[in-house]
Design a protein around this motif. Structure first.
Motif, short mmCIF file in Angstrom:
data_model
loop_
_atom_site.label_atom_id
_atom_site.label_comp_id
_atom_site.label_asym_id
_atom_site.label_seq_id
_atom_site.Cartn_x
_atom_site.Cartn_y
_atom_site.Cartn_z
N ASP A 1 0.83 -1.20 0.00
CA ASP A 1 0.00 0.00 0.00
C ASP A 1 0.87 1.25 0.00
N LEU A 2 1.90 1.26 0.83
CA LEU A 2 2.75 2.44 0.93
C LEU A 2 3.56 2.65 -0.34
N ALA A 3 3.98 1.57 -0.97
CA ALA A 3 4.67 1.70 -2.25
C ALA A 3 3.75 2.33 -3.28
N GLY A 4 2.45 1.99 -3.21
CA GLY A 4 1.47 2.58 -4.11
C GLY A 4 1.29 4.07 -3.88
N ARG A 5 1.69 4.54 -2.70
CA ARG A 5 1.63 5.98 -2.40
C ARG A 5 2.93 6.68 -2.78
N GLY A 6 3.86 5.94 -3.35
CA GLY A 6 5.11 6.53 -3.81
C GLY A 6 6.22 6.57 -2.78
N LEU A 7 6.04 5.88 -1.64
CA LEU A 7 7.08 5.89 -0.63
C LEU A 7 8.23 4.95 -1.03
N ASP A 8 9.45 5.36 -0.71
CA ASP A 8 10.61 4.51 -0.95
C ASP A 8 10.72 3.49 0.18
N LEU A 9 10.85 2.22 -0.19
CA LEU A 9 10.98 1.16 0.79
C LEU A 9 12.43 0.72 0.87
N PRO A 10 12.98 0.52 2.08
CA PRO A 10 14.36 0.06 2.20
C PRO A 10 14.61 -1.24 1.45
N GLN A 11 13.62 -2.12 1.50
CA GLN A 11 13.73 -3.39 0.79
C GLN A 11 12.32 -3.82 0.37
N PRO A 12 11.94 -3.59 -0.88
CA PRO A 12 10.61 -4.00 -1.33
C PRO A 12 10.39 -5.49 -1.11
N PRO A 13 9.19 -5.91 -0.73
CA PRO A 13 8.94 -7.34 -0.47
C PRO A 13 9.33 -8.25 -1.63
N GLY A 14 9.15 -7.80 -2.86
CA GLY A 14 9.48 -8.62 -4.01
C GLY A 14 10.96 -8.85 -4.20
N GLU A 15 11.80 -8.10 -3.49
CA GLU A 15 13.25 -8.25 -3.60
C GLU A 15 13.86 -8.88 -2.34
N ASP A 16 13.01 -9.39 -1.47
CA ASP A 16 13.43 -9.92 -0.17
C ASP A 16 13.58 -11.45 -0.27
N ASP A 17 14.81 -11.94 -0.47
CA ASP A 17 15.05 -13.38 -0.60
C ASP A 17 14.72 -14.14 0.69
N ALA A 18 14.99 -13.52 1.83
CA ALA A 18 14.69 -14.17 3.11
C ALA A 18 13.18 -14.36 3.27
N LEU A 19 12.40 -13.36 2.84
CA LEU A 19 10.95 -13.46 2.90
C LEU A 19 10.45 -14.59 2.01
N ALA A 20 10.97 -14.67 0.78
CA ALA A 20 10.57 -15.74 -0.13
C ALA A 20 10.90 -17.10 0.45
N GLY A 21 12.06 -17.20 1.10
CA GLY A 21 12.44 -18.47 1.72
C GLY A 21 11.51 -18.85 2.86
N TYR A 22 11.14 -17.88 3.68
CA TYR A 22 10.22 -18.13 4.78
C TYR A 22 8.87 -18.61 4.26
N LEU A 23 8.35 -17.94 3.26
CA LEU A 23 7.05 -18.32 2.71
C LEU A 23 7.11 -19.71 2.08
N GLY A 24 8.22 -20.03 1.43
CA GLY A 24 8.37 -21.36 0.85
C GLY A 24 8.35 -22.44 1.91
N ARG A 25 9.01 -22.18 3.05
CA ARG A 25 9.02 -23.16 4.14
C ARG A 25 7.63 -23.35 4.73
N VAL A 26 6.91 -22.25 4.89
CA VAL A 26 5.56 -22.34 5.47
C VAL A 26 4.62 -23.04 4.50
N LEU A 27 4.77 -22.76 3.21
CA LEU A 27 3.92 -23.42 2.20
C LEU A 27 4.07 -24.93 2.22
N SER A 28 5.28 -25.41 2.48
CA SER A 28 5.55 -26.84 2.44
C SER A 28 5.15 -27.56 3.72
N ALA A 29 4.84 -26.80 4.78
CA ALA A 29 4.43 -27.38 6.06
C ALA A 29 2.92 -27.59 6.08
#
Length: 266
Positions: A48-76
């Motif tokens: 939502d904040l990105a849609g308002r034009g705010l700069d994010l320190p690390q956009p969710p789509g570029e967060d490898d640790a986040l993707a890894g976490y979600l992958g682990r939860v998906l497989s559980a």
């Protein structure tokens, strides 16, 4: 934050950032581990904040640790339908693949086990938003969509949302709108039902329900003032102006602000 002041969006970004985990995902506080719910709320807030034009320190789509976490939860093993739907929705927002046949089987099993309004709501949304199909294909024919005997504004929103997804209308729209409007209090916020204390999650539910009916609160400006007053000095929002801030309350606030913007600027 005093009522009527503008929202400090950069402070929200920092509040969310402090709850990021190097192992992936987001937690309720900087010291607690990541959960599905907190991760969903954090990612939704950042989108939502990105849609308002705010700069994010690390956009969710570029967060490898986040993707890894979600992958682990998906497989559980998957938990409750509401939490699991948030997991699927977060993955979809990041372009991560979900096993659609497992989703379909899980949704059917949950619906058979507990055909409550909440389950019907999440299964209907799953059909549309995850499986890209009609809700009826998962819900089946003849499943009643009813409110519980004692319902709150969150129940009403789910009821109206399911009706909307099925291209149906409630029997007495005017009465529903009046009930939702009466749930707004003098402080501008909304209670669980008329005459109860205002909380940020009820603002979200009421505004979302009214939007489905093309209705609006009696005092939308006061509703905005209540929501703004819930932002704390650390950036996050609390359930009301005297509580502690958490990701869930902040998510409810961010969505409520978007809904109010649409109501005030149609």
């Amino acid at each position: 934050m005093e009522a009527g002041r503008a929202v400090d969006y950069p402070a929200i970004v920092e509040f969310v950032r402090q709850r990021w985990k190097s192992t992936g995902g987001y937690g309720a506080t900087p010291w607690l581990p990541a959960t599905i719910e907190d991760t969903f709320e954090a990612v939704a807030i950042l989108h939502d904040l990105a849609g308002r034009g705010l700069d994010l320190p690390q956009p969710p789509g570029e967060d490898d640790a986040l993707a890894g976490y979600l992958g682990r939860v998906l497989s559980a093993p998957w938990p409750s339908i509401g939490t699991t739907f948030r997991l699927w929705l977060t993955c979809r927002s990041l372009g991560l693949a979900v096993d659609v046949e497992r989703v379909r089987a899980y949704a059917a099993a949950r619906l058979a086990r507990e055909p409550s309004l909440a389950t019907v709501y999440y299964v209907a949304r799953t059909a549309i938003e995850i499986l890209a199909t009609r809700p009826g294909e998962l819900l089946g024919a003849g499943l009643p969509v009813t409110l519980p005997g004692r319902y709150a504004v969150d129940d009403m929103h789910r009821f109206l949302a399911v009706k909307n997804m099925l291209n149906e209308r409630p029997a007495d729209v005017a009465a529903v709108v009046t009930w939702l409007q009466r749930s707004q209090n003098g402080d501008g916020g909304f209670g669980f039902f008329p005459g109860t204390t205002s909380f940020i999650e009820n603002c979200h539910a009421c505004l979302a329900a009214m939007t489905l009916l093309a209705a609006r609160p009696v005092a939308p400006v006061n509703a905005r003032a209540f929501i703004f007053s819930c932002q704390t000095g650390v950036g996050g929002f609390s359930r009301n102006f005297s509580a502690a801030p958490f990701l869930d309350a902040t998510w409810h606030a961010v969505v409520s602000i978007r809904l109010l913007e649409k109501i005030l600027n149609p």
